[in-house]
Design a protein around this motif. Sequence first.
Motif, PDB file in Angstrom:
ATOM      1  N   PRO A 137      12.581 -14.786 -10.012  1.00 24.84           N
ATOM      2  CA  PRO A 137      12.504 -15.943 -10.911  1.00 24.84           C
ATOM      3  C   PRO A 137      13.613 -16.964 -10.695  1.00 24.84           C
ATOM      4  N   GLN A 138      13.344 -18.173 -11.137  1.00 22.94           N
ATOM      5  CA  GLN A 138      14.237 -19.320 -10.989  1.00 22.94           C
ATOM      6  C   GLN A 138      14.496 -19.665  -9.527  1.00 22.94           C
ATOM      7  N   GLY A 139      13.492 -19.473  -8.684  1.00 21.73           N
ATOM      8  CA  GLY A 139      13.603 -19.879  -7.296  1.00 21.73           C
ATOM      9  C   GLY A 139      14.523 -19.023  -6.469  1.00 21.73           C
ATOM     10  N   GLN A 140      14.813 -17.829  -6.917  1.00 20.02           N
ATOM     11  CA  GLN A 140      15.735 -16.966  -6.205  1.00 20.02           C
ATOM     12  C   GLN A 140      15.006 -16.022  -5.257  1.00 20.02           C
ATOM     13  N   ALA A 141      15.782 -15.244  -4.522  1.00 19.22           N
ATOM     14  CA  ALA A 141      15.265 -14.148  -3.715  1.00 19.22           C
ATOM     15  C   ALA A 141      15.981 -12.887  -4.154  1.00 19.22           C
ATOM     16  N   ALA A 142      15.324 -11.747  -4.020  1.00 20.10           N
ATOM     17  CA  ALA A 142      15.909 -10.481  -4.445  1.00 20.10           C
ATOM     18  C   ALA A 142      15.377  -9.362  -3.567  1.00 20.10           C
ATOM     19  N   ALA A 143      16.062  -8.234  -3.583  1.00 15.76           N
ATOM     20  CA  ALA A 143      15.578  -7.050  -2.871  1.00 15.76           C
ATOM     21  C   ALA A 143      15.439  -5.917  -3.872  1.00 15.76           C
ATOM     22  N   TRP A 144      14.298  -5.263  -3.850  1.00 16.56           N
ATOM     23  CA  TRP A 144      14.018  -4.167  -4.756  1.00 16.56           C
ATOM     24  C   TRP A 144      13.598  -2.934  -3.959  1.00 16.56           C
ATOM     25  N   SER A 145      13.734  -1.771  -4.578  1.00 17.36           N
ATOM     26  CA  SER A 145      13.262  -0.529  -3.986  1.00 17.36           C
ATOM     27  C   SER A 145      12.395   0.209  -4.984  1.00 17.36           C
ATOM     28  N   GLY A 146      11.364   0.887  -4.494  1.00 16.68           N
ATOM     29  CA  GLY A 146      10.507   1.672  -5.368  1.00 16.68           C
ATOM     30  C   GLY A 146       9.084   1.704  -4.860  1.00 16.68           C
ATOM     31  N   THR A 147       8.308   2.650  -5.362  1.00 16.69           N
ATOM     32  CA  THR A 147       6.897   2.676  -4.993  1.00 16.69           C
ATOM     33  C   THR A 147       6.167   1.442  -5.519  1.00 16.69           C
ATOM     34  N   SER A 148       6.748   0.779  -6.497  1.00 16.15           N
ATOM     35  CA  SER A 148       6.192  -0.501  -6.953  1.00 16.15           C
ATOM     36  C   SER A 148       6.178  -1.524  -5.827  1.00 16.15           C
ATOM     37  N   MET A 149       7.137  -1.424  -4.901  1.00 14.52           N
ATOM     38  CA  MET A 149       7.213  -2.372  -3.790  1.00 14.52           C
ATOM     39  C   MET A 149       6.309  -1.943  -2.630  1.00 14.52           C
ATOM     40  N   SER A 150       6.126  -0.632  -2.455  1.00 12.14           N
ATOM     41  CA  SER A 150       5.188  -0.150  -1.430  1.00 12.14           C
ATOM     42  C   SER A 150       3.767  -0.580  -1.759  1.00 12.14           C
ATOM     43  N   THR A 151       3.446  -0.588  -3.038  1.00 14.89           N
ATOM     44  CA  THR A 151       2.073  -0.834  -3.477  1.00 14.89           C
ATOM     45  C   THR A 151       1.560  -2.214  -3.082  1.00 14.89           C
ATOM     46  N   PRO A 152       2.286  -3.313  -3.305  1.00 17.95           N
ATOM     47  CA  PRO A 152       1.756  -4.614  -2.889  1.00 17.95           C
ATOM     48  C   PRO A 152       1.640  -4.765  -1.372  1.00 17.95           C
ATOM     49  N   LEU A 153       2.452  -4.029  -0.602  1.00 18.04           N
ATOM     50  CA  LEU A 153       2.257  -4.066   0.847  1.00 18.04           C
ATOM     51  C   LEU A 153       0.894  -3.490   1.203  1.00 18.04           C
TER      52      LEU A 153
ATOM     53  N   ALA B 170       2.812   5.500  -6.928  1.00 17.35           N
ATOM     54  CA  ALA B 170       2.900   6.939  -7.175  1.00 17.35           C
ATOM     55  C   ALA B 170       3.928   7.301  -8.225  1.00 17.35           C
ATOM     56  N   GLY B 171       4.979   6.504  -8.351  1.00 16.52           N
ATOM     57  CA  GLY B 171       6.068   6.822  -9.275  1.00 16.52           C
ATOM     58  C   GLY B 171       7.350   7.147  -8.539  1.00 16.52           C
ATOM     59  N   ASN B 172       8.462   7.054  -9.241  1.00 15.44           N
ATOM     60  CA  ASN B 172       9.782   7.138  -8.605  1.00 15.44           C
ATOM     61  C   ASN B 172      10.661   8.270  -9.105  1.00 15.44           C
ATOM     62  N   GLN B 173      10.081   9.315  -9.631  1.00 15.31           N
ATOM     63  CA  GLN B 173      10.891  10.413 -10.127  1.00 15.31           C
ATOM     64  C   GLN B 173      11.203  11.448  -9.050  1.00 15.31           C
ATOM     65  N   GLY B 174      10.630  11.296  -7.866  1.00 13.07           N
ATOM     66  CA  GLY B 174      10.943  12.162  -6.743  1.00 13.07           C
ATOM     67  C   GLY B 174      10.291  13.524  -6.757  1.00 13.07           C
ATOM     68  N   HIS B 175       9.495  13.837  -7.784  1.00 11.85           N
ATOM     69  CA  HIS B 175       8.928  15.173  -7.896  1.00 11.85           C
ATOM     70  C   HIS B 175       7.487  15.191  -7.394  1.00 11.85           C
ATOM     71  N   GLU B 176       6.914  16.379  -7.313  1.00 12.64           N
ATOM     72  CA  GLU B 176       5.517  16.521  -6.934  1.00 12.64           C
ATOM     73  C   GLU B 176       4.639  16.157  -8.128  1.00 12.64           C
ATOM     74  N   GLY B 177       3.552  15.458  -7.845  1.00 12.68           N
ATOM     75  CA  GLY B 177       2.679  14.968  -8.903  1.00 12.68           C
ATOM     76  C   GLY B 177       2.898  13.483  -9.104  1.00 12.68           C
ATOM     77  N   LEU B 178       1.813  12.746  -9.300  1.00 10.04           N
ATOM     78  CA  LEU B 178       1.878  11.293  -9.361  1.00 10.04           C
ATOM     79  C   LEU B 178       1.726  10.784 -10.776  1.00 10.04           C
ATOM     80  N   ASP B 179       2.246   9.579 -11.001  1.00 11.04           N
ATOM     81  CA  ASP B 179       1.982   8.880 -12.249  1.00 11.04           C
ATOM     82  C   ASP B 179       0.492   8.517 -12.305  1.00 11.04           C
ATOM     83  N   TYR B 180      -0.010   8.361 -13.515  1.00 10.42           N
ATOM     84  CA  TYR B 180      -1.371   7.877 -13.729  1.00 10.42           C
ATOM     85  C   TYR B 180      -1.351   6.348 -13.693  1.00 10.42           C
TER      86      TYR B 180
END
Length: 439
Positions: A367-383, A311-321
Amino acid sequence: MRLTRFPLSIFTALALAGCAATTTPQAPGASASDYVMTVLTPDPSLSDAQLSARYGGTLLTRTPNFALLRVAGGTLRSASFANDLRVVVEPNKDVFSVPTFSSSGTVGLWGSGTVGLWGSGTVGLWGSGTVGLWGSGTVGLWGSGIGASAANTLNYAEYTSIGLGDAQTRIAAQGLTPGAGVTIAVLDTGLDLGHSAFAGHLSPTNTWKDFVDQDNLPQDQGTMGTGAVGHGTEVAGLSLTVSPGAHLMPLRVLDEQGRGDVDNLTQAIVWAADHGANIINLSLGAATAVEAVTQAIAYANSRGVVVVASAGNQGHEGLDYPAAEFGLTSSNLAVGSVTHAGTKSVFSQYGPLTVLAPGEGLVGPAPQGQAAAWSGTSMSTPLVAGSVALAMTHVPARSAADSADRLKATAQDLGGVSGNANYTGKLGVGRIDLDALTR
Protein backbone atom coordinates in the motif's frame (compact mmCIF):
# COMPACT_ATOMS: atom_id res chain seq x y z
CA MET A 1 4.76 -14.76 7.45
CA ARG A 2 7.83 -12.57 7.14
CA LEU A 3 7.08 -9.07 5.96
CA THR A 4 9.90 -6.85 4.72
CA ARG A 5 9.71 -3.32 3.45
CA PHE A 6 12.62 -1.58 1.86
CA PRO A 7 14.33 1.77 2.27
CA LEU A 8 16.29 2.92 -0.72
CA SER A 9 19.54 1.14 0.09
CA ILE A 10 18.76 -1.87 2.29
CA PHE A 11 16.40 -4.81 2.60
CA THR A 12 15.34 -5.00 6.25
CA ALA A 13 13.17 -7.72 7.78
CA LEU A 14 10.52 -6.00 9.84
CA ALA A 15 7.98 -8.59 10.89
CA LEU A 16 7.48 -12.29 11.43
CA ALA A 17 4.21 -14.15 11.59
CA GLY A 18 2.44 -16.92 9.65
CA CYS A 19 0.25 -16.49 6.62
CA ALA A 20 -2.99 -18.39 6.08
CA ALA A 21 -2.88 -19.53 9.70
CA THR A 22 -6.00 -20.72 11.48
CA THR A 23 -8.24 -19.07 14.05
CA THR A 24 -10.61 -20.78 16.47
CA PRO A 25 -14.17 -19.47 16.04
CA GLN A 26 -15.48 -17.26 18.80
CA ALA A 27 -17.83 -18.65 21.44
CA PRO A 28 -21.54 -18.44 20.59
CA GLY A 29 -23.32 -15.21 21.38
CA ALA A 30 -26.73 -13.72 20.94
CA SER A 31 -26.00 -11.57 17.93
CA ALA A 32 -27.74 -12.42 14.68
CA SER A 33 -24.35 -12.25 12.94
CA ASP A 34 -22.82 -15.01 15.07
CA TYR A 35 -24.27 -17.94 13.12
CA VAL A 36 -24.94 -18.89 9.54
CA MET A 37 -27.27 -21.59 8.28
CA THR A 38 -26.56 -23.56 5.12
CA VAL A 39 -29.61 -25.14 3.51
CA LEU A 40 -28.60 -27.81 1.00
CA THR A 41 -30.59 -28.10 -2.24
CA PRO A 42 -33.19 -25.52 -1.20
CA ASP A 43 -36.70 -26.12 -2.48
CA PRO A 44 -36.85 -24.27 -5.82
CA SER A 45 -40.58 -23.72 -5.39
CA LEU A 46 -39.91 -21.40 -2.42
CA SER A 47 -39.34 -17.72 -3.11
CA ASP A 48 -36.51 -15.98 -1.29
CA ALA A 49 -38.98 -14.53 1.20
CA GLN A 50 -40.59 -17.92 1.76
CA LEU A 51 -37.19 -19.53 2.24
CA SER A 52 -36.25 -16.94 4.88
CA ALA A 53 -39.56 -17.43 6.65
CA ARG A 54 -39.25 -21.19 6.47
CA TYR A 55 -35.88 -21.30 8.19
CA GLY A 56 -36.12 -18.20 10.34
CA GLY A 57 -33.10 -16.30 9.04
CA THR A 58 -31.97 -13.56 6.69
CA LEU A 59 -31.16 -14.88 3.21
CA LEU A 60 -27.70 -13.80 2.06
CA THR A 61 -27.08 -15.78 -1.11
CA ARG A 62 -28.74 -18.62 -2.97
CA THR A 63 -27.68 -21.06 -5.67
CA PRO A 64 -29.30 -24.29 -6.91
CA ASN A 65 -27.12 -26.36 -4.56
CA PHE A 66 -27.35 -24.28 -1.38
CA ALA A 67 -28.73 -21.21 0.33
CA LEU A 68 -26.95 -19.22 3.04
CA LEU A 69 -28.89 -17.48 5.81
CA ARG A 70 -27.78 -15.45 8.80
CA VAL A 71 -29.54 -16.63 11.97
CA ALA A 72 -29.75 -15.46 15.56
CA GLY A 73 -28.04 -17.43 18.31
CA GLY A 74 -31.11 -18.25 20.35
CA THR A 75 -33.41 -19.54 17.60
CA LEU A 76 -31.29 -21.78 15.43
CA ARG A 77 -33.89 -24.45 14.70
CA SER A 78 -37.61 -24.92 14.78
CA ALA A 79 -39.41 -28.20 15.39
CA SER A 80 -40.36 -28.41 11.73
CA PHE A 81 -36.76 -29.00 10.56
CA ALA A 82 -34.94 -30.11 13.71
CA ASN A 83 -34.03 -33.41 12.03
CA ASP A 84 -33.49 -32.01 8.55
CA LEU A 85 -30.06 -33.27 7.48
CA ARG A 86 -30.00 -30.65 4.74
CA VAL A 87 -29.60 -27.89 7.32
CA VAL A 88 -26.18 -27.05 8.79
CA VAL A 89 -25.70 -24.28 11.37
CA GLU A 90 -22.16 -23.00 11.97
CA PRO A 91 -20.33 -20.16 13.77
CA ASN A 92 -19.86 -17.11 11.59
CA LYS A 93 -17.55 -14.54 13.19
CA ASP A 94 -13.78 -14.52 12.57
CA VAL A 95 -13.63 -18.14 11.42
CA PHE A 96 -11.15 -17.41 8.61
CA SER A 97 -7.91 -15.52 8.92
CA VAL A 98 -4.43 -14.65 8.04
CA PRO A 99 -2.42 -13.92 11.18
CA THR A 100 -1.89 -10.62 12.89
CA PHE A 101 1.39 -9.04 11.83
CA SER A 102 3.74 -7.22 14.16
CA SER A 103 6.69 -5.02 13.37
CA SER A 104 9.22 -2.91 15.19
CA GLY A 105 11.36 0.00 14.24
CA THR A 106 10.89 2.56 11.53
CA VAL A 107 9.60 1.31 8.22
CA GLY A 108 11.21 2.89 5.20
CA LEU A 109 9.73 3.29 1.75
CA TRP A 110 11.05 2.52 -1.64
CA GLY A 111 11.32 6.09 -2.76
CA SER A 112 11.01 8.01 -5.96
CA GLY A 113 14.70 8.48 -6.66
CA THR A 114 16.85 6.56 -9.08
CA VAL A 115 17.99 3.15 -7.95
CA GLY A 116 20.11 0.51 -9.66
CA LEU A 117 18.00 -2.61 -9.20
CA TRP A 118 19.23 -4.97 -11.88
CA GLY A 119 22.51 -3.46 -12.96
CA SER A 120 24.65 -0.37 -13.04
CA GLY A 121 22.33 1.79 -15.07
CA THR A 122 19.85 4.35 -13.86
CA VAL A 123 16.54 2.72 -13.12
CA GLY A 124 13.31 4.51 -12.28
CA LEU A 125 11.19 2.50 -9.89
CA TRP A 126 7.94 4.10 -10.94
CA GLY A 127 9.40 6.47 -13.44
CA SER A 128 10.08 6.66 -17.13
CA GLY A 129 13.54 5.15 -17.17
CA THR A 130 14.66 2.16 -19.20
CA VAL A 131 13.22 -0.18 -16.60
CA GLY A 132 10.14 0.67 -14.55
CA LEU A 133 9.24 -1.62 -11.67
CA TRP A 134 5.58 -0.80 -12.07
CA GLY A 135 5.93 1.57 -14.96
CA SER A 136 5.89 1.80 -18.71
CA GLY A 137 9.53 1.22 -19.55
CA THR A 138 11.00 -1.47 -21.75
CA VAL A 139 10.54 -4.02 -19.00
CA GLY A 140 7.64 -3.51 -16.61
CA LEU A 141 7.40 -5.88 -13.69
CA TRP A 142 3.66 -5.22 -13.54
CA GLY A 143 3.57 -2.70 -16.32
CA SER A 144 2.99 -2.55 -20.04
CA GLY A 145 6.45 -3.52 -21.20
CA ILE A 146 7.82 -6.85 -22.38
CA GLY A 147 6.70 -8.63 -19.23
CA ALA A 148 7.87 -9.99 -15.93
CA SER A 149 10.76 -12.10 -17.15
CA ALA A 150 12.42 -13.87 -14.25
CA ALA A 151 15.74 -12.29 -15.20
CA ASN A 152 14.34 -8.82 -14.57
CA THR A 153 12.80 -9.19 -11.13
CA LEU A 154 13.93 -9.11 -7.53
CA ASN A 155 12.43 -12.60 -7.27
CA TYR A 156 14.99 -13.93 -9.73
CA ALA A 157 15.99 -17.15 -7.94
CA GLU A 158 12.41 -18.06 -7.09
CA TYR A 159 11.04 -17.41 -10.56
CA THR A 160 13.95 -19.15 -12.25
CA SER A 161 13.22 -22.24 -10.14
CA ILE A 162 9.74 -22.53 -11.68
CA GLY A 163 10.83 -21.71 -15.24
CA LEU A 164 8.84 -18.50 -15.44
CA GLY A 165 11.15 -16.61 -17.79
CA ASP A 166 11.26 -19.41 -20.37
CA ALA A 167 7.50 -19.87 -20.21
CA GLN A 168 6.78 -16.19 -20.72
CA THR A 169 9.24 -16.03 -23.60
CA ARG A 170 7.51 -18.94 -25.37
CA ILE A 171 4.07 -17.42 -24.91
CA ALA A 172 5.32 -14.04 -26.15
CA ALA A 173 6.69 -15.81 -29.24
CA GLN A 174 3.13 -16.96 -29.90
CA GLY A 175 2.10 -13.31 -29.99
CA LEU A 176 0.29 -13.65 -26.65
CA THR A 177 0.55 -12.21 -23.17
CA PRO A 178 0.43 -14.65 -20.26
CA GLY A 179 -3.00 -14.49 -18.61
CA ALA A 180 -4.64 -12.34 -21.30
CA GLY A 181 -8.41 -12.68 -21.10
CA VAL A 182 -8.27 -14.43 -17.71
CA THR A 183 -9.74 -13.00 -14.49
CA ILE A 184 -8.30 -13.90 -11.08
CA ALA A 185 -10.51 -13.04 -8.11
CA VAL A 186 -8.44 -12.11 -5.07
CA LEU A 187 -10.46 -12.67 -1.87
CA ASP A 188 -8.35 -11.04 0.81
CA THR A 189 -7.80 -7.79 2.73
CA GLY A 190 -8.53 -5.80 -0.41
CA LEU A 191 -6.09 -4.14 -2.79
CA ASP A 192 -4.40 -0.76 -2.83
CA LEU A 193 -6.60 0.12 -5.78
CA GLY A 194 -4.55 3.18 -6.74
CA HIS A 195 -1.19 1.40 -6.80
CA SER A 196 0.46 1.75 -10.19
CA ALA A 197 1.17 -2.00 -10.12
CA PHE A 198 -2.52 -2.54 -10.86
CA ALA A 199 -3.04 0.16 -13.49
CA GLY A 200 -4.91 -1.44 -16.37
CA HIS A 201 -5.01 -4.80 -14.59
CA LEU A 202 -8.26 -4.61 -12.62
CA SER A 203 -11.61 -6.05 -13.62
CA PRO A 204 -14.53 -3.67 -14.34
CA THR A 205 -15.55 -1.69 -11.27
CA ASN A 206 -19.01 -3.25 -11.26
CA THR A 207 -17.36 -6.56 -10.31
CA TRP A 208 -15.61 -5.12 -7.22
CA LYS A 209 -17.07 -5.53 -3.75
CA ASP A 210 -16.08 -4.98 -0.14
CA PHE A 211 -17.98 -7.59 1.87
CA VAL A 212 -16.51 -6.33 5.15
CA ASP A 213 -17.72 -2.73 4.86
CA GLN A 214 -20.60 -3.60 2.52
CA ASP A 215 -19.64 -1.16 -0.21
CA ASN A 216 -18.07 -1.29 -3.66
CA LEU A 217 -14.57 -0.08 -2.78
CA PRO A 218 -12.42 -3.08 -1.70
CA GLN A 219 -9.48 -0.94 -0.61
CA ASP A 220 -6.62 -2.48 1.42
CA GLN A 221 -7.10 -0.28 4.49
CA GLY A 222 -4.97 0.71 7.47
CA THR A 223 -1.29 1.40 8.03
CA MET A 224 1.29 -0.86 6.45
CA GLY A 225 3.16 -2.82 9.12
CA THR A 226 0.17 -3.21 11.43
CA GLY A 227 -2.22 -6.14 11.44
CA ALA A 228 -2.52 -7.78 8.03
CA VAL A 229 -2.53 -4.53 6.07
CA GLY A 230 -0.97 -5.04 2.65
CA HIS A 231 -1.56 -8.78 2.52
CA GLY A 232 -4.10 -8.62 -0.29
CA THR A 233 -2.07 -6.07 -2.23
CA GLU A 234 1.01 -8.30 -2.26
CA VAL A 235 -1.02 -11.43 -3.10
CA ALA A 236 -2.65 -9.71 -6.05
CA GLY A 237 0.63 -8.31 -7.32
CA LEU A 238 2.40 -11.64 -7.26
CA SER A 239 -0.22 -13.26 -9.46
CA LEU A 240 0.45 -10.53 -12.03
CA THR A 241 4.18 -11.19 -12.10
CA VAL A 242 3.36 -14.64 -13.46
CA SER A 243 0.51 -13.58 -15.75
CA PRO A 244 0.89 -9.87 -16.51
CA GLY A 245 -2.00 -10.01 -18.98
CA ALA A 246 -4.55 -11.17 -16.41
CA HIS A 247 -7.17 -8.99 -14.77
CA LEU A 248 -7.73 -8.97 -11.02
CA MET A 249 -11.14 -8.91 -9.38
CA PRO A 250 -10.68 -7.33 -5.91
CA LEU A 251 -13.05 -8.72 -3.27
CA ARG A 252 -12.46 -7.74 0.35
CA VAL A 253 -13.39 -10.50 2.82
CA LEU A 254 -10.81 -9.90 5.58
CA ASP A 255 -10.47 -6.86 7.83
CA GLU A 256 -7.29 -4.97 8.66
CA GLN A 257 -6.35 -7.62 11.23
CA GLY A 258 -6.74 -10.38 8.66
CA ARG A 259 -9.95 -11.82 10.12
CA GLY A 260 -12.97 -12.85 8.11
CA ASP A 261 -16.52 -14.14 8.61
CA VAL A 262 -18.08 -17.17 6.97
CA ASP A 263 -20.94 -15.20 5.43
CA ASN A 264 -18.61 -12.73 3.70
CA LEU A 265 -16.30 -15.38 2.28
CA THR A 266 -19.20 -17.55 1.10
CA GLN A 267 -20.92 -14.65 -0.64
CA ALA A 268 -17.66 -13.52 -2.23
CA ILE A 269 -16.96 -16.94 -3.75
CA VAL A 270 -20.44 -17.02 -5.29
CA TRP A 271 -20.05 -13.40 -6.42
CA ALA A 272 -16.71 -14.16 -8.13
CA ALA A 273 -18.18 -17.15 -9.95
CA ASP A 274 -21.19 -15.12 -11.10
CA HIS A 275 -19.14 -12.12 -12.24
CA GLY A 276 -16.66 -13.74 -14.59
CA ALA A 277 -13.79 -15.02 -12.47
CA ASN A 278 -11.86 -17.95 -13.93
CA ILE A 279 -9.66 -18.47 -10.86
CA ILE A 280 -10.22 -17.66 -7.18
CA ASN A 281 -7.23 -17.07 -4.92
CA LEU A 282 -7.73 -17.87 -1.22
CA SER A 283 -4.59 -17.00 0.76
CA LEU A 284 -6.44 -17.64 4.01
CA GLY A 285 -7.59 -20.55 6.12
CA ALA A 286 -9.66 -21.95 8.98
CA ALA A 287 -9.12 -24.62 11.59
CA THR A 288 -12.02 -26.82 10.51
CA ALA A 289 -14.20 -27.41 7.47
CA VAL A 290 -17.11 -25.02 6.90
CA GLU A 291 -20.13 -26.38 5.02
CA ALA A 292 -21.16 -22.98 3.65
CA VAL A 293 -17.77 -22.42 2.05
CA THR A 294 -17.55 -25.99 0.78
CA GLN A 295 -20.88 -25.48 -0.98
CA ALA A 296 -19.77 -22.13 -2.40
CA ILE A 297 -16.60 -23.69 -3.80
CA ALA A 298 -18.64 -26.51 -5.34
CA TYR A 299 -20.85 -23.90 -6.97
CA ALA A 300 -17.79 -22.05 -8.33
CA ASN A 301 -16.44 -25.32 -9.72
CA SER A 302 -19.78 -25.94 -11.43
CA ARG A 303 -19.24 -22.61 -13.21
CA GLY A 304 -15.78 -23.71 -14.41
CA VAL A 305 -13.84 -21.80 -11.76
CA VAL A 306 -10.65 -23.19 -10.20
CA VAL A 307 -10.01 -22.34 -6.53
CA VAL A 308 -6.42 -22.11 -5.27
CA ALA A 309 -5.86 -22.11 -1.49
CA SER A 310 -2.88 -21.89 0.86
CA ALA A 311 -1.81 -24.85 3.00
CA GLY A 312 -1.01 -22.88 6.15
CA ASN A 313 2.15 -21.85 7.98
CA GLN A 314 2.24 -23.82 11.19
CA GLY A 315 4.81 -26.28 9.81
CA HIS A 316 2.89 -29.39 10.87
CA GLU A 317 1.26 -32.21 8.93
CA GLY A 318 -2.29 -31.44 7.87
CA LEU A 319 -3.58 -28.44 5.96
CA ASP A 320 -5.76 -25.48 6.79
CA TYR A 321 -9.29 -25.55 5.38
CA PRO A 322 -10.28 -25.27 2.52
CA ALA A 323 -6.92 -26.46 1.16
CA ALA A 324 -7.32 -29.59 3.30
CA GLU A 325 -10.22 -30.70 1.09
CA PHE A 326 -8.48 -30.17 -2.24
CA GLY A 327 -5.58 -32.61 -2.45
CA LEU A 328 -5.49 -34.35 -5.82
CA THR A 329 -9.19 -35.12 -6.00
CA SER A 330 -10.55 -32.10 -7.90
CA SER A 331 -9.64 -29.17 -10.11
CA ASN A 332 -8.88 -27.10 -7.01
CA LEU A 333 -5.29 -26.69 -5.83
CA ALA A 334 -3.81 -26.82 -2.31
CA VAL A 335 -0.48 -25.00 -2.28
CA GLY A 336 2.57 -25.44 -0.06
CA SER A 337 5.80 -23.44 0.01
CA VAL A 338 9.36 -24.36 -0.94
CA THR A 339 12.66 -22.50 -1.04
CA HIS A 340 14.12 -21.62 -4.42
CA ALA A 341 16.38 -24.67 -3.95
CA GLY A 342 13.33 -26.93 -3.68
CA THR A 343 13.34 -27.73 0.04
CA LYS A 344 10.02 -27.54 1.86
CA SER A 345 9.80 -24.26 3.74
CA VAL A 346 10.04 -24.77 7.48
CA PHE A 347 6.74 -22.98 8.02
CA SER A 348 4.80 -24.76 5.28
CA GLN A 349 2.22 -27.32 6.33
CA TYR A 350 2.29 -30.58 4.41
CA GLY A 351 0.20 -33.67 3.79
CA PRO A 352 -2.58 -33.72 1.16
CA LEU A 353 -0.98 -30.95 -0.90
CA THR A 354 -1.52 -30.56 -4.62
CA VAL A 355 1.51 -28.54 -5.70
CA LEU A 356 4.38 -26.47 -4.34
CA ALA A 357 5.66 -23.00 -5.25
CA PRO A 358 8.24 -20.58 -3.84
CA GLY A 359 7.01 -18.67 -0.82
CA GLU A 360 9.98 -17.05 0.90
CA GLY A 361 10.88 -13.37 0.68
CA LEU A 362 8.86 -12.63 -2.46
CA VAL A 363 8.83 -8.96 -3.47
CA GLY A 364 5.56 -7.39 -4.49
CA PRO A 365 3.52 -4.21 -4.28
CA ALA A 366 2.48 -2.75 -0.93
CA PRO A 367 0.00 0.00 0.00
CA GLN A 368 0.82 3.66 -0.58
CA GLY A 369 2.86 2.86 -3.67
CA GLN A 370 5.45 0.87 -1.78
CA ALA A 371 7.14 -2.47 -2.36
CA ALA A 372 7.49 -5.20 0.26
CA ALA A 373 8.71 -8.76 0.66
CA TRP A 374 6.61 -11.37 2.41
CA SER A 375 6.99 -15.06 3.21
CA GLY A 376 4.31 -17.70 3.61
CA THR A 377 2.09 -20.14 1.78
CA SER A 378 -0.11 -17.11 1.16
CA MET A 379 2.60 -15.95 -1.26
CA SER A 380 3.03 -19.37 -2.92
CA THR A 381 -0.69 -19.45 -3.66
CA PRO A 382 -0.92 -16.46 -6.05
CA LEU A 383 2.08 -17.78 -7.99
CA VAL A 384 0.03 -20.92 -8.62
CA ALA A 385 -3.12 -18.92 -9.41
CA GLY A 386 -1.10 -16.89 -11.90
CA SER A 387 0.33 -20.10 -13.33
CA VAL A 388 -3.15 -21.46 -14.02
CA ALA A 389 -3.88 -18.22 -15.88
CA LEU A 390 -0.62 -18.58 -17.81
CA ALA A 391 -1.50 -22.16 -18.76
CA MET A 392 -4.90 -21.00 -20.00
CA THR A 393 -3.28 -18.69 -22.56
CA HIS A 394 -0.55 -21.04 -23.77
CA VAL A 395 -1.47 -22.55 -27.13
CA PRO A 396 -3.60 -24.60 -27.25
CA ALA A 397 -5.87 -22.56 -24.98
CA ARG A 398 -7.41 -24.51 -22.12
CA SER A 399 -10.16 -24.11 -19.56
CA ALA A 400 -9.17 -23.27 -16.00
CA ALA A 401 -9.80 -26.86 -14.91
CA ASP A 402 -7.75 -28.31 -17.77
CA SER A 403 -4.98 -25.80 -17.03
CA ALA A 404 -4.90 -26.87 -13.40
CA ASP A 405 -4.57 -30.48 -14.56
CA ARG A 406 -1.76 -29.49 -16.92
CA LEU A 407 0.01 -27.71 -14.06
CA LYS A 408 -0.14 -30.88 -11.98
CA ALA A 409 0.94 -33.12 -14.84
CA THR A 410 4.10 -31.09 -15.50
CA ALA A 411 5.13 -30.46 -11.88
CA GLN A 412 8.63 -31.42 -10.77
CA ASP A 413 8.88 -34.11 -8.09
CA LEU A 414 11.05 -32.81 -5.22
CA GLY A 415 11.19 -36.03 -3.22
CA GLY A 416 14.89 -36.44 -3.93
CA VAL A 417 15.85 -32.93 -2.82
CA SER A 418 17.95 -32.78 0.33
CA GLY A 419 15.76 -31.88 3.27
CA ASN A 420 12.60 -33.43 1.87
CA ALA A 421 13.27 -37.03 2.90
CA ASN A 422 10.85 -36.84 5.82
CA TYR A 423 7.97 -35.70 3.60
CA THR A 424 7.76 -38.55 1.10
CA GLY A 425 4.27 -38.66 -0.36
CA LYS A 426 3.26 -35.50 1.51
CA LEU A 427 4.34 -32.77 -0.92
CA GLY A 428 1.76 -33.33 -3.63
CA VAL A 429 3.01 -33.83 -7.18
CA GLY A 430 5.86 -31.38 -6.63
CA ARG A 431 6.86 -27.84 -7.57
CA ILE A 432 5.17 -26.14 -10.50
CA ASP A 433 7.35 -26.12 -13.62
CA LEU A 434 6.23 -23.56 -16.19
CA ASP A 435 9.14 -24.34 -18.46
CA ALA A 436 7.95 -27.95 -18.74
CA LEU A 437 4.33 -26.82 -19.06
CA THR A 438 5.09 -24.63 -22.08
CA ARG A 439 7.49 -27.10 -23.72
